[in-house]
Design a protein around this motif. Structure first.
Motif, PDB file in Angstrom:
ATOM      1  N   GLU A 236       0.824  -1.217   0.000  1.00  0.00           N
ATOM      2  CA  GLU A 236       0.000   0.000   0.000  1.00  0.00           C
ATOM      3  C   GLU A 236       0.855   1.263   0.000  1.00  0.00           C
ATOM      4  OE1 GLU A 236      -2.704  -0.216   3.246  1.00  0.00           O
ATOM      5  OE2 GLU A 236      -4.022  -1.662   2.238  1.00  0.00           O
ATOM      6  N   GLY A 237       2.132   1.117   0.338  1.00  0.00           N
ATOM      7  CA  GLY A 237       3.006   2.286   0.369  1.00  0.00           C
ATOM      8  C   GLY A 237       3.335   2.823  -1.008  1.00  0.00           C
ATOM      9  N   CYS A 238       3.676   1.927  -1.939  1.00  0.00           N
ATOM     10  CA  CYS A 238       4.057   2.374  -3.289  1.00  0.00           C
ATOM     11  C   CYS A 238       3.173   1.775  -4.383  1.00  0.00           C
ATOM     12  CB  CYS A 238       5.522   2.058  -3.557  1.00  0.00           C
ATOM     13  SG  CYS A 238       5.930   0.301  -3.425  1.00  0.00           S
ATOM     14  N   ASN A 239       2.085   1.100  -3.967  1.00  0.00           N
ATOM     15  CA  ASN A 239       1.102   0.560  -4.918  1.00  0.00           C
ATOM     16  C   ASN A 239       1.720  -0.383  -5.946  1.00  0.00           C
ATOM     17  OD1 ASN A 239      -1.029   2.061  -3.745  1.00  0.00           O
ATOM     18  ND2 ASN A 239      -0.457   3.866  -4.938  1.00  0.00           N
ATOM     19  N   THR A 240       2.537  -1.298  -5.450  1.00  0.00           N
ATOM     20  CA  THR A 240       3.149  -2.294  -6.327  1.00  0.00           C
ATOM     21  C   THR A 240       3.038  -3.680  -5.693  1.00  0.00           C
ATOM     22  OG1 THR A 240       5.320  -1.918  -5.308  1.00  0.00           O
ATOM     23  CG2 THR A 240       4.822  -0.658  -7.310  1.00  0.00           C
ATOM     24  N   LEU A 241       3.170  -4.711  -6.518  1.00  0.00           N
ATOM     25  CA  LEU A 241       3.160  -6.091  -6.042  1.00  0.00           C
ATOM     26  C   LEU A 241       4.606  -6.496  -5.732  1.00  0.00           C
ATOM     27  CD1 LEU A 241       0.634  -7.520  -8.647  1.00  0.00           C
ATOM     28  CD2 LEU A 241       0.236  -7.344  -6.181  1.00  0.00           C
ATOM     29  N   SER A 242       5.140  -5.921  -4.679  1.00  0.00           N
ATOM     30  CA  SER A 242       6.596  -6.013  -4.465  1.00  0.00           C
ATOM     31  C   SER A 242       6.993  -6.422  -3.051  1.00  0.00           C
ATOM     32  CB  SER A 242       7.225  -4.648  -4.780  1.00  0.00           C
ATOM     33  OG  SER A 242       6.578  -3.624  -4.021  1.00  0.00           O
ATOM     34  N   MET A 243       6.088  -7.033  -2.284  1.00  0.00           N
ATOM     35  CA  MET A 243       6.428  -7.411  -0.917  1.00  0.00           C
ATOM     36  C   MET A 243       6.925  -8.856  -0.860  1.00  0.00           C
ATOM     37  SD  MET A 243       3.717  -5.459   1.540  1.00  0.00           S
ATOM     38  CE  MET A 243       4.937  -4.709   2.613  1.00  0.00           C
ATOM     39  N   ILE A 244       7.907  -9.067  -0.009  1.00  0.00           N
ATOM     40  CA  ILE A 244       8.432 -10.404   0.219  1.00  0.00           C
ATOM     41  C   ILE A 244       8.318 -10.729   1.707  1.00  0.00           C
ATOM     42  CG2 ILE A 244      10.006 -10.350  -1.745  1.00  0.00           C
ATOM     43  CD1 ILE A 244      12.272  -9.769   0.274  1.00  0.00           C
ATOM     44  N   ARG A 245       8.288 -12.037   2.013  1.00  0.00           N
ATOM     45  CA  ARG A 245       8.187 -12.471   3.399  1.00  0.00           C
ATOM     46  C   ARG A 245       9.602 -12.634   3.976  1.00  0.00           C
ATOM     47  NH1 ARG A 245       3.952 -12.263   7.005  1.00  0.00           N
ATOM     48  NH2 ARG A 245       4.348 -13.745   8.706  1.00  0.00           N
ATOM     49  N   ALA A 246       9.850 -11.924   5.088  1.00  0.00           N
ATOM     50  CA  ALA A 246      11.174 -12.002   5.719  1.00  0.00           C
ATOM     51  C   ALA A 246      11.043 -11.660   7.195  1.00  0.00           C
ATOM     52  CB  ALA A 246      12.150 -11.035   5.046  1.00  0.00           C
ATOM     53  N   GLY A 247      11.588 -12.516   8.040  1.00  0.00           N
ATOM     54  CA  GLY A 247      11.581 -12.239   9.477  1.00  0.00           C
ATOM     55  C   GLY A 247      10.197 -12.175  10.090  1.00  0.00           C
ATOM     56  N   GLY A 248       9.279 -12.998   9.580  1.00  0.00           N
ATOM     57  CA  GLY A 248       7.941 -13.048  10.155  1.00  0.00           C
ATOM     58  C   GLY A 248       7.043 -11.887   9.768  1.00  0.00           C
ATOM     59  N   LYS A 249       7.419 -11.116   8.733  1.00  0.00           N
ATOM     60  CA  LYS A 249       6.575 -10.018   8.262  1.00  0.00           C
ATOM     61  C   LYS A 249       6.820  -9.797   6.772  1.00  0.00           C
ATOM     62  CE  LYS A 249       9.999  -6.655   9.879  1.00  0.00           C
ATOM     63  NZ  LYS A 249      10.226  -5.522  10.820  1.00  0.00           N
ATOM     64  N   TRP A 250       6.016  -8.934   6.192  1.00  0.00           N
ATOM     65  CA  TRP A 250       6.151  -8.588   4.784  1.00  0.00           C
ATOM     66  C   TRP A 250       6.955  -7.286   4.658  1.00  0.00           C
ATOM     67  CZ3 TRP A 250       4.679 -12.191   1.393  1.00  0.00           C
ATOM     68  CH2 TRP A 250       3.737 -13.133   1.802  1.00  0.00           C
ATOM     69  N   LYS A 251       7.864  -7.265   3.717  1.00  0.00           N
ATOM     70  CA  LYS A 251       8.659  -6.061   3.486  1.00  0.00           C
ATOM     71  C   LYS A 251       8.706  -5.747   1.999  1.00  0.00           C
ATOM     72  CE  LYS A 251      13.135  -3.890   4.336  1.00  0.00           C
ATOM     73  NZ  LYS A 251      14.481  -4.014   4.953  1.00  0.00           N
ATOM     74  N   CYS A 252       8.470  -4.486   1.681  1.00  0.00           N
ATOM     75  CA  CYS A 252       8.476  -4.054   0.276  1.00  0.00           C
ATOM     76  C   CYS A 252       9.901  -3.891  -0.221  1.00  0.00           C
ATOM     77  CB  CYS A 252       7.708  -2.740   0.134  1.00  0.00           C
ATOM     78  SG  CYS A 252       7.638  -2.143  -1.572  1.00  0.00           S
ATOM     79  N   THR A 253      10.186  -4.469  -1.369  1.00  0.00           N
ATOM     80  CA  THR A 253      11.526  -4.384  -1.953  1.00  0.00           C
ATOM     81  C   THR A 253      11.780  -3.045  -2.635  1.00  0.00           C
ATOM     82  OG1 THR A 253      10.707  -5.397  -3.992  1.00  0.00           O
ATOM     83  CG2 THR A 253      11.638  -6.869  -2.318  1.00  0.00           C
ATOM     84  N   ILE A 254      10.715  -2.221  -2.733  1.00  0.00           N
ATOM     85  CA  ILE A 254      10.872  -0.924  -3.403  1.00  0.00           C
ATOM     86  C   ILE A 254      10.916   0.224  -2.396  1.00  0.00           C
ATOM     87  CG2 ILE A 254       9.790   0.721  -4.996  1.00  0.00           C
ATOM     88  CD1 ILE A 254       8.745  -1.661  -6.569  1.00  0.00           C
ATOM     89  N   CYS A 255       9.906   0.296  -1.500  1.00  0.00           N
ATOM     90  CA  CYS A 255       9.835   1.432  -0.567  1.00  0.00           C
ATOM     91  C   CYS A 255      10.172   1.045   0.873  1.00  0.00           C
ATOM     92  CB  CYS A 255       8.467   2.102  -0.633  1.00  0.00           C
ATOM     93  SG  CYS A 255       7.126   1.114   0.095  1.00  0.00           S
ATOM     94  N   ALA A 256      10.416  -0.251   1.124  1.00  0.00           N
ATOM     95  CA  ALA A 256      10.813  -0.766   2.450  1.00  0.00           C
ATOM     96  C   ALA A 256       9.692  -0.740   3.484  1.00  0.00           C
ATOM     97  CB  ALA A 256      12.034  -0.021   2.977  1.00  0.00           C
ATOM     98  N   LYS A 257       8.480  -0.459   3.073  1.00  0.00           N
ATOM     99  CA  LYS A 257       7.349  -0.514   4.013  1.00  0.00           C
ATOM    100  C   LYS A 257       7.168  -1.948   4.496  1.00  0.00           C
ATOM    101  CE  LYS A 257       2.338   0.321   4.337  1.00  0.00           C
ATOM    102  NZ  LYS A 257       2.363   1.221   5.499  1.00  0.00           N
TER     103      LYS A 257
END
Length: 323
Positions: A236-257
């Motif tokens: 939702e931060g940068c409106n892209t399908l860019s989140m990966i699962r790491a450390g028990g949460k989702w992190k965006c590879t583009i905006c780091a949200k």
């Protein structure tokens, strides 16, 4: 208010589709146009809520009610149950100059020199009246007088009526006049016996219990191949399908949200676009997860009903609504 105006399943499905088709997809403009049109209608009905809020507790107000008739379903934009009558409202958020041609049963819109024809909302709401009357009779519910009304929610629209007014023609009004229209109807039906609070509440509960959401197959409707649907978890931060699962949460590879619940939107999109159930493998592929254990934990934490054995277990997903 009993059933408030909410974003419809249709709008949610169009939003999901726009999230998950490529920006250069040949059907994208068509989908965007449909989405814009639906949002205009939604905002118009939301603006009507302001005026309906002036009605007292004696009135039961429902938005977007869909009921099953003998053969077909029918949908009503706004249904108001008053102690002496029921009012069906067909709302239209259309700009320009509207001419209701009662001789030919058509609505003509002129804006910026362009003339367009629309389905006649008077005929629409009268047909809804016929269907609701039959529905009430089939359920052996109280014999209410049913009134109809067309409400234009765009404050700047100019309304014209041509042709001879027919018997029992619905009123055509602006949103700002809805309370006065209901007062007028109360005077007309003042001779009728009032339904008591218990009877009104009972009818309200029956309507809510029998209301059903439409079943959509948006990919078939727009002739879109399921392989065109993009996988991934939406940020939702940068409106892209860019989140990966790491450390028990989702992190965006583009905006780091980061997010702990981003996969819920992914499951919603799958439900809206593809199927109402999914397997561990289908979720894993759709969310771009590499671990079957991770996908199992995420799905199991959501308490969906399941069927099948461990190897081919299906999770019968439901639509998650953020609070």
């Amino acid at each position: 208010m009993v059933k408030e105006k909410q974003i419809t399943i249709r709008i949610q499905t169009l939003e999901a589709l726009l999230r998950r088709i490529p920006s250069d997809h040949p059907k994208r403009v068509l989908i965007e146009n449909e989405y814009s049109k639906r949002m205009v209608g939604y905002k118009g009905e939301k603006s009507l809520d302001y005026y309906l809020s002036f009605l007292g507790e004696d009135y039961y107000i429902f938005h977007d009610i869909r009921l099953k008739g003998e053969t077909y379903y029918f949908q009503i934009d706004v249904l108001i149950i008053a102690p002496r009558f029921i009012l069906i409202i067909e709302s239209k958020n259309i700009s320009g100059t509207l001419t209701f041609d009662q001789k030919h049963n058509q609505l003509i819109r002129e804006v910026n020199g362009k003339v367009d024809g629309f389905q006649d909302p008077i005929s629409q709401v009268k047909h809804q009246e016929y269907q609701l009357k039959n529905w009430l009779n089939s359920k052996k519910l109280p014999d209410f007088a049913i009134e109809t009304c067309v409400v234009i929610t765009n404050a700047n629209t100019i309304i014209k009526v041509t042709g001879e007014e027919k018997r029992n023609t619905p009123s055509i009004i602006k949103s700002s006049n809805i309370v006065f229209e209901i007062e007028r109807l109360n005077e007309i039906h003042n001779h009728r016996k009032k339904q008591n609070k218990r009877q009104l509440s009972q009818l309200s509960n029956i309507i809510l219990n029998l209301h059903t959401q439409p079943v959509l197959n948006i990919l078939n409707e727009f002739n879109i191949n399921v392989n065109d649907i993009l996988s991934g978890v939406f940020c939702e931060g940068c409106n892209t399908l860019s989140m990966i699962r790491a450390g028990g949460k989702w992190k965006c590879t583009i905006c780091a949200k980061t997010s702990k619940t981003a996969h819920l939107q992914t499951i919603n999109d799958y439900y809206l676009l593809i199927c109402t159930y999914m397997t561990n493998k289908q979720f894993r592929n759709f969310a771009n997860l590499s671990s079957s254990t991770t996908s199992y934990k995420l799905l199991s934490s959501l308490t969906f009903e399941t069927s099948g054995t461990t190897c081919d277990r299906k999770y019968h997903i439901t639509l998650y609504q953020p609070k």
